[in-house]
Structure formats: C-alpha cells, structure tokens
Design a protein around this motif. Structure first.
Motif, PDB file in Angstrom:
ATOM      1  N   THR A 128       0.872  -1.175   0.000  1.00  0.00           N
ATOM      2  CA  THR A 128       0.000   0.000   0.000  1.00  0.00           C
ATOM      3  C   THR A 128       0.908   1.224   0.000  1.00  0.00           C
ATOM      4  O   THR A 128       2.141   1.092   0.083  1.00  0.00           O
ATOM      5  CB  THR A 128      -0.901   0.023   1.239  1.00  0.00           C
ATOM      6  OG1 THR A 128      -0.069   0.086   2.411  1.00  0.00           O
ATOM      7  CG2 THR A 128      -1.780  -1.221   1.317  1.00  0.00           C
ATOM      8  N   SER A 145      -7.124  -5.014  -4.730  1.00  0.00           N
ATOM      9  CA  SER A 145      -8.257  -5.878  -5.071  1.00  0.00           C
ATOM     10  C   SER A 145      -8.933  -6.496  -3.849  1.00  0.00           C
ATOM     11  O   SER A 145     -10.089  -6.912  -3.929  1.00  0.00           O
ATOM     12  CB  SER A 145      -7.800  -6.964  -6.051  1.00  0.00           C
ATOM     13  OG  SER A 145      -7.344  -6.358  -7.246  1.00  0.00           O
ATOM     14  N   ILE A 146      -8.210  -6.554  -2.714  1.00  0.00           N
ATOM     15  CA  ILE A 146      -8.873  -7.010  -1.483  1.00  0.00           C
ATOM     16  C   ILE A 146      -9.370  -5.822  -0.656  1.00  0.00           C
ATOM     17  O   ILE A 146      -9.823  -5.991   0.474  1.00  0.00           O
ATOM     18  CB  ILE A 146      -7.982  -7.948  -0.634  1.00  0.00           C
ATOM     19  CG1 ILE A 146      -6.692  -7.274  -0.160  1.00  0.00           C
ATOM     20  CG2 ILE A 146      -7.672  -9.233  -1.381  1.00  0.00           C
ATOM     21  CD1 ILE A 146      -5.878  -8.110   0.836  1.00  0.00           C
ATOM     22  N   GLY A 147      -9.250  -4.618  -1.229  1.00  0.00           N
ATOM     23  CA  GLY A 147      -9.841  -3.438  -0.608  1.00  0.00           C
ATOM     24  C   GLY A 147      -8.886  -2.585   0.196  1.00  0.00           C
ATOM     25  O   GLY A 147      -9.315  -1.687   0.926  1.00  0.00           O
ATOM     26  N   PRO A 151      -8.494   5.011  -2.205  1.00  0.00           N
ATOM     27  CA  PRO A 151      -9.868   4.839  -2.685  1.00  0.00           C
ATOM     28  C   PRO A 151     -10.037   4.972  -4.194  1.00  0.00           C
ATOM     29  O   PRO A 151     -10.911   4.331  -4.779  1.00  0.00           O
ATOM     30  CB  PRO A 151     -10.651   5.942  -1.960  1.00  0.00           C
ATOM     31  CG  PRO A 151      -9.769   6.480  -0.902  1.00  0.00           C
ATOM     32  CD  PRO A 151      -8.377   6.016  -1.146  1.00  0.00           C
ATOM     33  N   THR A 154      -9.124   1.346  -5.135  1.00  0.00           N
ATOM     34  CA  THR A 154      -9.987   0.276  -4.606  1.00  0.00           C
ATOM     35  C   THR A 154     -11.407   0.377  -5.150  1.00  0.00           C
ATOM     36  O   THR A 154     -12.141  -0.609  -5.157  1.00  0.00           O
ATOM     37  CB  THR A 154     -10.032   0.296  -3.058  1.00  0.00           C
ATOM     38  OG1 THR A 154     -10.491   1.572  -2.618  1.00  0.00           O
ATOM     39  CG2 THR A 154      -8.667   0.006  -2.464  1.00  0.00           C
ATOM     40  N   ASN A 155     -11.792   1.569  -5.639  1.00  0.00           N
ATOM     41  CA  ASN A 155     -13.152   1.761  -6.156  1.00  0.00           C
ATOM     42  C   ASN A 155     -13.241   1.724  -7.679  1.00  0.00           C
ATOM     43  O   ASN A 155     -14.289   2.082  -8.239  1.00  0.00           O
ATOM     44  CB  ASN A 155     -13.739   3.081  -5.646  1.00  0.00           C
ATOM     45  CG  ASN A 155     -14.027   3.020  -4.151  1.00  0.00           C
ATOM     46  OD1 ASN A 155     -14.468   1.989  -3.644  1.00  0.00           O
ATOM     47  ND2 ASN A 155     -13.756   4.100  -3.443  1.00  0.00           N
ATOM     48  N   TYR A 159     -17.041  -0.404  -7.210  1.00  0.00           N
ATOM     49  CA  TYR A 159     -17.316  -1.250  -6.055  1.00  0.00           C
ATOM     50  C   TYR A 159     -16.007  -1.845  -5.526  1.00  0.00           C
ATOM     51  O   TYR A 159     -14.969  -1.759  -6.171  1.00  0.00           O
ATOM     52  CB  TYR A 159     -18.267  -2.396  -6.432  1.00  0.00           C
ATOM     53  CG  TYR A 159     -17.614  -3.449  -7.313  1.00  0.00           C
ATOM     54  CD1 TYR A 159     -17.223  -4.677  -6.791  1.00  0.00           C
ATOM     55  CD2 TYR A 159     -17.358  -3.207  -8.661  1.00  0.00           C
ATOM     56  CE1 TYR A 159     -16.611  -5.632  -7.593  1.00  0.00           C
ATOM     57  CE2 TYR A 159     -16.752  -4.146  -9.470  1.00  0.00           C
ATOM     58  CZ  TYR A 159     -16.381  -5.365  -8.930  1.00  0.00           C
ATOM     59  OH  TYR A 159     -15.760  -6.304  -9.717  1.00  0.00           O
ATOM     60  N   GLY A 160     -16.070  -2.426  -4.367  1.00  0.00           N
ATOM     61  CA  GLY A 160     -14.897  -3.080  -3.795  1.00  0.00           C
ATOM     62  C   GLY A 160     -15.273  -3.698  -2.455  1.00  0.00           C
ATOM     63  O   GLY A 160     -16.285  -3.337  -1.874  1.00  0.00           O
ATOM     64  N   PRO A 161     -14.508  -4.639  -1.942  1.00  0.00           N
ATOM     65  CA  PRO A 161     -13.362  -5.261  -2.602  1.00  0.00           C
ATOM     66  C   PRO A 161     -13.785  -6.204  -3.735  1.00  0.00           C
ATOM     67  O   PRO A 161     -14.951  -6.587  -3.808  1.00  0.00           O
ATOM     68  CB  PRO A 161     -12.691  -6.031  -1.463  1.00  0.00           C
ATOM     69  CG  PRO A 161     -13.790  -6.337  -0.503  1.00  0.00           C
ATOM     70  CD  PRO A 161     -14.749  -5.192  -0.588  1.00  0.00           C
ATOM     71  N   LYS A 162     -12.832  -6.560  -4.563  1.00  0.00           N
ATOM     72  CA  LYS A 162     -13.117  -7.452  -5.695  1.00  0.00           C
ATOM     73  C   LYS A 162     -12.990  -8.924  -5.316  1.00  0.00           C
ATOM     74  O   LYS A 162     -13.618  -9.788  -5.919  1.00  0.00           O
ATOM     75  CB  LYS A 162     -12.138  -7.166  -6.852  1.00  0.00           C
ATOM     76  CG  LYS A 162     -12.547  -6.016  -7.748  1.00  0.00           C
ATOM     77  CD  LYS A 162     -12.515  -4.685  -7.047  1.00  0.00           C
ATOM     78  CE  LYS A 162     -12.919  -3.535  -7.944  1.00  0.00           C
ATOM     79  NZ  LYS A 162     -12.774  -2.248  -7.259  1.00  0.00           N
ATOM     80  N   LYS A 164     -11.953 -11.824  -1.912  1.00  0.00           N
ATOM     81  CA  LYS A 164     -11.661 -12.050  -0.494  1.00  0.00           C
ATOM     82  C   LYS A 164     -10.244 -12.597  -0.359  1.00  0.00           C
ATOM     83  O   LYS A 164      -9.804 -13.416  -1.183  1.00  0.00           O
ATOM     84  CB  LYS A 164     -12.644 -13.063   0.088  1.00  0.00           C
ATOM     85  CG  LYS A 164     -14.092 -12.626   0.067  1.00  0.00           C
ATOM     86  CD  LYS A 164     -14.979 -13.799   0.472  1.00  0.00           C
ATOM     87  CE  LYS A 164     -16.456 -13.412   0.346  1.00  0.00           C
ATOM     88  NZ  LYS A 164     -17.324 -14.608   0.427  1.00  0.00           N
TER      89      LYS A 164
END
Length: 298
Positions: A128, A145-147, A151, A154-155, A159-162, A164
């Motif tokens: 990050t 991709s996991i949020g 932003p 991640t958006n 939408y997000g996360p993509k 898990k």
C-alpha cells in the motif's frame, strides 16, 4: 461454443522502466492469435486500450506514481473485460505492467459471487502507499483488489473489494517486502513460495491450490506475471528475481489448470521486449497460454 476475447493493455504507468507498454505487441508478434485459434471456436482480438503517452506524475499526498492516470485507464480496461464476459467470451488480457490487474479484476469480479485468484508471481503485489518502498502501483494490485489502498484504486469499477483474501493463492513468491509479509499473515493469504515448490514439487502445489479454490469459488482468475518464471527462461521482465519457477514447471502448472477447468479469466503481464532476448519472454507467454487453454502434445 468457446469464444476468446483478447484485450491489450499497453500500460507502463505502474513502475519506472519503459518498454512494458510494448508487451501486448510483443505477445501478438509471438503468434498468440494464430496459436489460440486452434483451441477456440472464435478468437476476437479487441485491440489495445488507449493509454497514450501521459507525463509521469507523483501524487503529493500519497506519494503514489501516476495515481489518477492508473485509476482512469484501469477503469477503461474494467469496462472492456466486463463487456467480453457479457458477450460470453473468455477474457484474456495482455500487459502491460501488473497494475493493470486492478482493472482486469474490477471487470471480472462483478460476474462472480466468490471469485478466486491465482497470482503466479515472484512478488506478492500486496503493498500500500504506507508500505511501498517505491510508490510504484504495480506492486499494489492484489492489495487494492482485497480493498486495501487508495480509494481511487480500490473503487475502480464502482465497487470493492473485488476478491476475499481467503480466495487468493500466490504461487512462486520469492521477493516480499516486510509490510507484505505482515499482510499475508494477518489476512491468511495462501502462499506457495519457491521453498514449497522445491519441497513439495509443482504437481502437489497445483493439486492443493486447485482443490483449495474449487471448494470455495465460483470462478478463478489467473494473473500470471512473467517474472514468476526464472529469468533464465523469461529474461524480458522489469523486476527479475533469480531462483524462479522453471519453464517446464510452468507448463505443468498451466496444463493442470486446463485439466481442472476452473480458470474463467486470465492476464499475462510484465513482458518487456526492450529487456528481452529475441522476444523470448513473449514466446514463453504464448506457449504457456497454449497449455492453459488445453493444447496437447499428443
């Protein structure tokens, strides 16, 4: 009816070495369309997403390189991938640096309740802005991709996360930053480092990965960074790390994925012909695609 959509993403904004934007051209030059026409009823090359030649910019707050541009361009990719799936085609994305995965996954994940990801890579790409030593976004797409991350990233896709964290399997890791190690432990991400590949063998690693994802997902995206392979076999990459997966092991992995039938989308990234030897790395990518899509010797 088996239909393939090839989407080029000639983007090098996620890192500092020029040339990876020529990856899609190099892969096409290595004969990807001709090879895959043997394995699909229809192959449609959708051309390249328009990236242009934007000036490098560093976000003054987050210190991320080309933040706004990457968010904008990956949004375009997400739309193309989304359209391909709507058209009942298998989306195959050609990179470009690994930051493009932000867009690919944004386009794919909306079509699945429980998407799985195989991240075939020397790196975790789980940095990050806070943990990245460089601010290069190609080291962040899996975190995004996991949020986790900015932003704007991640958006992408709205939408997000993509995905898990427990639906991810990283294969071939051998260069992880401290922040990435912590994140892997904290989120319980399944990782097969080169130690496990050497110790268990690629057959066992792939059997375990396939079983692990088959039980909990309704689709699996393959994100294959050519630097997952040893630089001897794939020299044309921006961040080579010695001691990687061999050409033969990679073919075995792709053949096992083909037999499993779990892969529903894929991308091949980080081919840099400027750093390559006679387009060897692009040719390797095309050969691996052949195996992934069911090419047989006999």
């Amino acid at each position: 009816m088996k239909k393939l959509a090839i989407i080029g993403m000639p983007m090098d904004l996620g890192q500092m070495r020029r040339g990876v934007d020529m990856g899609p051209s190099a892969i096409r030059y290595a004969g990807v369309t001709e090879r895959l026409k043997e394995l699909f009823d229809e192959v449609h090359d959708k051309g390249d997403i328009a990236v242009g030649r934007p000036e490098v910019e560093v976000d003054p707050v987050s210190n991320l390189r080309n933040l706004n541009l990457i968010a904008e361009k990956t949004e375009l990719l997400a739309n193309e991938v989304d359209k391909a799936i709507e058209d009942k085609a298998f989306p195959l994305v050609l990179g470009g640096d690994h930051s493009i995965a932000i867009g690919t996954l944004a386009g794919v994940a909306k079509h699945y309740k429980n998407l799985g990801v195989i991240w075939y890579d020397a790196h975790g790409d789980l940095n990050t802005a806070e943990t990245s030593p460089t601010g290069n976004i190609h080291g962040m797409p899996l975190a995004v991709s996991i949020g986790l991350g900015h932003p704007l990233l991640t958006n992408v896709g709205g939408y997000g996360p993509k995905v898990k964290a427990e639906n991810i399997v990283i294969i071939g890791a051998r260069s992880l930053d401290d922040g990435e190690r912590e994140l892997i432990k904290k989120h319980g991400i399944k990782v097969y480092t080169m130690h496990e590949i050497d110790r268990l063998g690629m057959t066992k690693v792939m059997e375990e990965a396939i079983e692990y994802l088959s039980e909990k997902t309704d689709g699996v995206h393959l994100s294959l960074d050519l630097d997952g392979l040893d630089p001897h076999d794939a020299p044309g990459v921006g961040t080579p790390v010695i001691g990687g997966i061999s050409y033969r092991e990679s073919h075995l992995a792709m053949e096992m994925l083909a037999e499993s039938g779990i892969i529903t989308s894929a991308e091949f990234v980080e081919v840099n012909p400027i750093l390559d030897d006679k387009n060897k790395t692009a040719s390797v990518a095309v050969a691996l695609m052949g195996s992934l899509f069911g090419e047989k010797l006999l």
